[in-house]
Design an enzyme around this catalytic site. Structure first.
Site, PDB file in Angstrom:
ATOM      1  N   ASN A  15       0.763  -1.137   0.521  1.00  0.00           N
ATOM      2  CA  ASN A  15      -0.250   0.297   0.045  1.00  0.00           C
ATOM      3  C   ASN A  15       0.665   1.252   0.132  1.00  0.00           C
ATOM      4  OD1 ASN A  15      -1.619   2.317   0.249  1.00  0.00           O
ATOM      5  ND2 ASN A  15      -2.570   1.293   2.165  1.00  0.00           N
ATOM      6  N   ARG A  76      -2.267  -2.029  -3.237  1.00  0.00           N
ATOM      7  CA  ARG A  76      -3.196  -1.232  -4.481  1.00  0.00           C
ATOM      8  C   ARG A  76      -2.934   0.128  -4.479  1.00  0.00           C
ATOM      9  NH1 ARG A  76      -2.907   4.981  -0.360  1.00  0.00           N
ATOM     10  NH2 ARG A  76      -5.253   5.615  -1.150  1.00  0.00           N
ATOM     11  N   HIS A 165     -10.181   6.172  -2.241  1.00  0.00           N
ATOM     12  CA  HIS A 165     -10.218   5.394  -1.235  1.00  0.00           C
ATOM     13  C   HIS A 165     -11.057   4.004  -1.089  1.00  0.00           C
ATOM     14  CE1 HIS A 165      -8.860   9.528   0.810  1.00  0.00           C
ATOM     15  NE2 HIS A 165      -8.207   8.823   1.059  1.00  0.00           N
ATOM     16  N   ARG A 228      -3.447  18.846   0.777  1.00  0.00           N
ATOM     17  CA  ARG A 228      -4.299  19.303  -0.571  1.00  0.00           C
ATOM     18  C   ARG A 228      -5.860  20.396  -0.292  1.00  0.00           C
ATOM     19  NH1 ARG A 228      -5.073  13.128  -2.078  1.00  0.00           N
ATOM     20  NH2 ARG A 228      -4.151  12.918  -0.708  1.00  0.00           N
ATOM     21  N   GLU A 374      -7.438  -1.753   4.512  1.00  0.00           N
ATOM     22  CA  GLU A 374      -7.144  -1.923   3.150  1.00  0.00           C
ATOM     23  C   GLU A 374      -6.548  -3.282   2.977  1.00  0.00           C
ATOM     24  OE1 GLU A 374      -6.867   2.830   1.818  1.00  0.00           O
ATOM     25  OE2 GLU A 374      -5.132   2.352   3.946  1.00  0.00           O
TER      26      GLU A 374
END
Length: 389
Positions: A15, A76, A165, A228, A374
């Site tokens: 990931n 991922r 996500h 961001r 995840e």
């Protein structure tokens, strides 16, 4: 390969995020054999450290087991575009297409592709599978994917909202449904999942299906994030180009790397901002106020897309580790039926009880803090690909 064969495979989960490289080895039955987290400033981990961590996780016979089909690798990948709406085995064609999508996720895709190259070199005979953050949102209805832009642009350039996500949102929604059913006897049908980390987004999930989300064409849209900006008036950006003379490259760099919390409060570290805000430092107070305003508004919008709310989930680095942000978020959403138990929220320890019901007595909406897993979602995706072959 049969389902029985796929279930016997250990999955090395890779990931590569915008600030960390997370590695995990997941055994059949979703048992975690081991995990490592490496710093990856700007999405780039030290390759020597990454190799050493993979060697340590797999053990001395890792290469042999991978060659024999007993270890597979799951990656991922942030952006799958419209090409990839489910996990896929990586071959030369897939790798080429993933590289072509880099412009849509410049903060993440290069790091993921670098990690892919490294693991393919280290484990050349292992099955390598891409699992996409965009695929969970492939179910979004047209009203949630369509921008109000000229049809010629949308058709020529493939302009649409993708959402991101997805691996985290999918796991969190499924886990919340299971917890709600165990605690109340009925699964929560309408869930808003809040993935709050360096990147941040929300998803509206009905019966396990994503119907709305806050990120769009790129992972820049939506909430205020660590570096961001989230949503910004497009006219402002046009003005910066036409009147202030900023180039597209300058805008891209500043919006992705120098905006958000770091622009508002001088740091991307939410814990530090909370501590400074407690001391009434003006810039920190403003940074958190802007962050929370956008977050609360987003949750309310997701609830509107669902026609109501049964459960709210906090996950990701900030979601799991900041009781102050969770409390302040809920305090502004009491009109939706959200209320946290102050003691359970303040005393939540992610190291001992990663999944916790925070709901205040009598609140109609269940509220949970859940570990971001995840890795499990990716491991399941890898096994689904192997089972289908």
């Amino acid at each position: 390969m049969s389902e029985r064969s796929s279930s016997a495979v250990d999955v090395l989960v890779v990931n590569a995020g915008s600030s960390t490289l997370k590695l995990a080895l997941v055994a059949p039955g979703d048992d975690l054999i081991g995990a490592r987290e490496l710093a990856a400033p700007g999405g780039h981990a030290d390759l020597a450290e990454a190799r050493a961590a993979i060697d340590e996780l797999l053990g001395a016979d890792g290469l042999d087991r991978a060659s024999a089909g007993r270890v597979a690798v799951g990656h991922r990948i942030v952006h799958g575009g419209t090409d990839f709406t489910a996990p896929v085995r990586i071959d030369a064609r897939v790798a080429t297409r993933l590289a072509e999508l880099t412009a849509l996720a410049p903060l993440h895709q290069p790091a993921a592709l670098a990690a892919l190259d490294e693991t393919r070199a280290l484990l050349p005979y292992a099955v390598q599978v891409a699992c996409f953050d965009t695929s969970f949102h492939a179910t979004l209805p047209p009203a949630a994917t369509t921008y109000a832009l000229p049809a010629a642009w949308r058709e020529r350039y493939g302009l649409r909202r993708y959402g991101f996500h997805g691996l985290s949102h999918s796991y969190a929604a499924g886990r919340a449904r299971a917890l709600a059913e165990a605690l109340t006897g009925s699964a929560a049908r309408r869930i808003v999942t809040c993935h709050l980390g360096s990147g941040a987004s929300l998803a509206a999930v009905r019966d396990g299906v994503s119907v709305d989300t806050t990120m769009g064409f790129t992972p820049l849209e939506g909430l205020v994030m660590a570096t961001r900006s989230g949503d910004v008036d497009p006219g402002l950006l046009l003005w910066l180009q036409t009147s202030a003379g900023l180039s597209a490259e300058e805008l891209t760099d500043q919006l992705f790397h120098a905006s958000g919390l770091v622009a508002l409060g001088g740091t991307a570290d939410m814990r530090a901002l909370v501590e400074r805000a407690d001391q009434r430092e003006e810039t920190a107070v403003l940074a958190i106020a802007v962050y929370l305003r956008r977050l609360r508004a987003g949750i309310a919008a997701m609830a509107a897309s669902l026609g109501g709310l049964d459960a709210l989930v906090f996950t990701g680095g900030v979601g799991e580790h900041s009781p102050q942000i969770r409390a302040a978020t809920a305090d502004g959403l009491a009109f939706l039926g959200i209320a946290l138990d102050p003691a359970r929220n303040a005393n939540h320890d992610p190291t001992t009880t990663p999944d916790t019901d925070l709901t205040a007595d009598g609140a109609p909406v269940r509220s949970y803090v859940l570990a971001a897993r995840e890795d499990l979602e990716i491991a399941r995706g890898v096994r689904s690909v192997i089972a289908a072959e």
